[in-house]
Design a protein around this motif. Sequence first.
Motif, mmCIF file in Angstrom:
data_model
loop_
_atom_site.group_PDB
_atom_site.id
_atom_site.type_symbol
_atom_site.label_atom_id
_atom_site.label_comp_id
_atom_site.label_asym_id
_atom_site.label_seq_id
_atom_site.Cartn_x
_atom_site.Cartn_y
_atom_site.Cartn_z
ATOM 1 N N ARG A 24 0.857 -1.125 -0.035
ATOM 2 C CA ARG A 24 0.089 0.005 -0.198
ATOM 3 C C ARG A 24 1.101 0.706 -0.193
ATOM 4 O O ARG A 24 2.356 1.394 0.954
ATOM 5 C CB ARG A 24 -0.798 0.226 1.254
ATOM 6 N N ALA A 25 0.287 2.101 -0.714
ATOM 7 C CA ALA A 25 1.327 3.387 -1.005
ATOM 8 C C ALA A 25 1.163 4.217 0.428
ATOM 9 O O ALA A 25 0.639 3.625 1.494
ATOM 10 C CB ALA A 25 0.701 4.288 -2.106
ATOM 11 N N SER A 26 2.203 4.445 0.795
ATOM 12 C CA SER A 26 2.458 5.816 1.723
ATOM 13 C C SER A 26 1.608 6.558 1.831
ATOM 14 O O SER A 26 1.565 7.092 0.942
ATOM 15 C CB SER A 26 4.191 5.813 2.421
ATOM 16 N N ALA A 27 1.327 7.353 3.177
ATOM 17 C CA ALA A 27 0.713 8.308 3.134
ATOM 18 C C ALA A 27 1.791 9.668 2.671
ATOM 19 O O ALA A 27 0.889 10.099 1.881
ATOM 20 C CB ALA A 27 0.495 9.261 4.690
ATOM 21 N N VAL A 28 2.768 9.681 2.310
ATOM 22 C CA VAL A 28 3.986 10.621 2.215
ATOM 23 C C VAL A 28 3.588 10.671 0.319
ATOM 24 O O VAL A 28 3.496 11.876 -0.705
ATOM 25 C CB VAL A 28 4.995 10.754 2.906
ATOM 26 N N SER A 29 3.729 9.714 0.419
ATOM 27 C CA SER A 29 3.562 8.841 -1.541
ATOM 28 C C SER A 29 2.311 9.650 -2.426
ATOM 29 O O SER A 29 2.636 10.172 -3.345
ATOM 30 C CB SER A 29 3.454 7.722 -2.240
ATOM 31 N N THR A 30 1.016 9.444 -1.281
ATOM 32 C CA THR A 30 0.167 9.718 -1.894
ATOM 33 C C THR A 30 -0.230 11.118 -1.645
ATOM 34 O O THR A 30 -1.187 11.264 -2.947
ATOM 35 C CB THR A 30 -0.902 8.228 -1.355
ATOM 36 N N THR A 31 -0.006 11.948 -0.919
ATOM 37 C CA THR A 31 0.064 12.528 -0.608
ATOM 38 C C THR A 31 0.985 13.755 -1.887
ATOM 39 O O THR A 31 -0.194 14.582 -3.193
ATOM 40 C CB THR A 31 -0.208 13.500 0.304
ATOM 41 N N LEU A 32 1.827 13.281 -2.538
ATOM 42 C CA LEU A 32 3.086 13.695 -3.579
ATOM 43 C C LEU A 32 1.895 13.385 -4.936
ATOM 44 O O LEU A 32 2.024 14.032 -5.856
ATOM 45 C CB LEU A 32 4.167 13.565 -2.938
ATOM 46 N N THR A 33 1.154 12.948 -5.216
ATOM 47 C CA THR A 33 0.533 12.097 -6.322
ATOM 48 C C THR A 33 -0.559 13.158 -6.513
ATOM 49 O O THR A 33 -0.721 13.104 -7.594
ATOM 50 C CB THR A 33 0.104 10.449 -5.850
ATOM 51 N N PHE A 34 -0.838 13.279 -5.833
ATOM 52 C CA PHE A 34 -2.226 14.075 -5.523
ATOM 53 C C PHE A 34 -1.972 15.640 -6.119
ATOM 54 O O PHE A 34 -2.246 16.294 -6.915
ATOM 55 C CB PHE A 34 -3.253 14.098 -4.624
ATOM 56 N N ALA A 35 -0.811 16.167 -5.125
ATOM 57 C CA ALA A 35 0.355 17.659 -5.287
ATOM 58 C C ALA A 35 -0.014 17.069 -6.727
ATOM 59 O O ALA A 35 0.408 18.687 -7.549
ATOM 60 C CB ALA A 35 1.283 17.491 -4.522
ATOM 61 N N HIS A 36 0.823 16.487 -7.676
ATOM 62 C CA HIS A 36 1.417 15.915 -8.878
ATOM 63 C C HIS A 36 0.116 16.883 -9.906
ATOM 64 O O HIS A 36 0.353 16.977 -11.075
ATOM 65 C CB HIS A 36 2.388 14.887 -9.478
ATOM 66 N N ARG A 37 -0.994 15.621 -9.466
ATOM 67 C CA ARG A 37 -2.169 16.253 -9.822
ATOM 68 C C ARG A 37 -2.548 17.140 -10.097
ATOM 69 O O ARG A 37 -2.833 18.138 -11.145
ATOM 70 C CB ARG A 37 -3.312 15.099 -9.644
ATOM 71 N N ALA A 38 -3.281 18.202 -9.171
ATOM 72 C CA ALA A 38 -3.330 19.606 -9.346
ATOM 73 C C ALA A 38 -2.492 20.413 -10.139
ATOM 74 O O ALA A 38 -2.490 21.059 -11.002
ATOM 75 C CB ALA A 38 -2.874 19.961 -7.834
#
Length: 275
Positions: A24-38
């Motif tokens: 499962r992706a970590s909280a940091v990795s997931t958050t950065l992924t959504f930041a990249h989406r923005a």
Amino acid sequence: MRSLDIGSNTALREAVAVTDRPDRASAVSTTLTFAHRALLKIKHVPEQLFDVTLTPVIFTLMFTYLFGGAIAGDTRTYLQFLLPGIMVQTVLVVSVYTGFTLNTDITKGVFDRFRSLPIWRPAPIVGALLGDTVRYTIASCVTLVLGLLLGYRPQGGATGVVLALLLLLVFAFSLSWIFTILGLLMRSPNAVMGVSMLVLMPLTFASNIFVDPRTMPSVLQTVVELNPVSHLVTAVRGLMGGGGTFSDVAWVLVASAVLTAVFAPITMRIYRTRS
């Protein structure tokens, strides 16, 4: 023929069978992924940058040349006082679009998909807020560059400007939680924009952005002194002007922590329970 079908189905099941579940992706990795989406949304729809590039130009030119002579006697003197405040106002106005874009995703059903994913629940919202800090930075840099061209000179040097920008980004991030709540509660993006501006206008105009509070009536002075935006402007103006104090900066940091501690849990509760 039937045996061939059974054999092909068995081969297909074996091919698509997953024996090891991926981590499962970590909280940091997931958050950065959504930041990249923005940030990708800005890349594919560059028109989103109009507000962060045109708004500071309009504000700076309008207030400097319309009111500078009347308030300070000449535009250059007024610009030294005004520019840090205009930078604060610009970033806070841009922060309204956090709730606007969030509500747009909600009305399109995108966040229903996000909530069904096995990820850290706050990641879509926190990532969007982090991505928006890039917009805040662009708006600040546009304001500063224009001010330098017009004659503004930060006495605090590059260090003071960078520290002021970081402090402004921290406060804008914390304030964005309020507009995120509005984005979750309002029925349409236009409603989010309207209500957000009603919240923001008193905070920016009933502050020390444009004039010294000592020129105001005593009752209004009290209101301005209690306004958190006034404390932010004082800290930013001090850092950029070379006269910043620890107490001014500490007050803004404490206020930012309080805003986040109060409104972030409310945001996540609404996000979890929103149908």
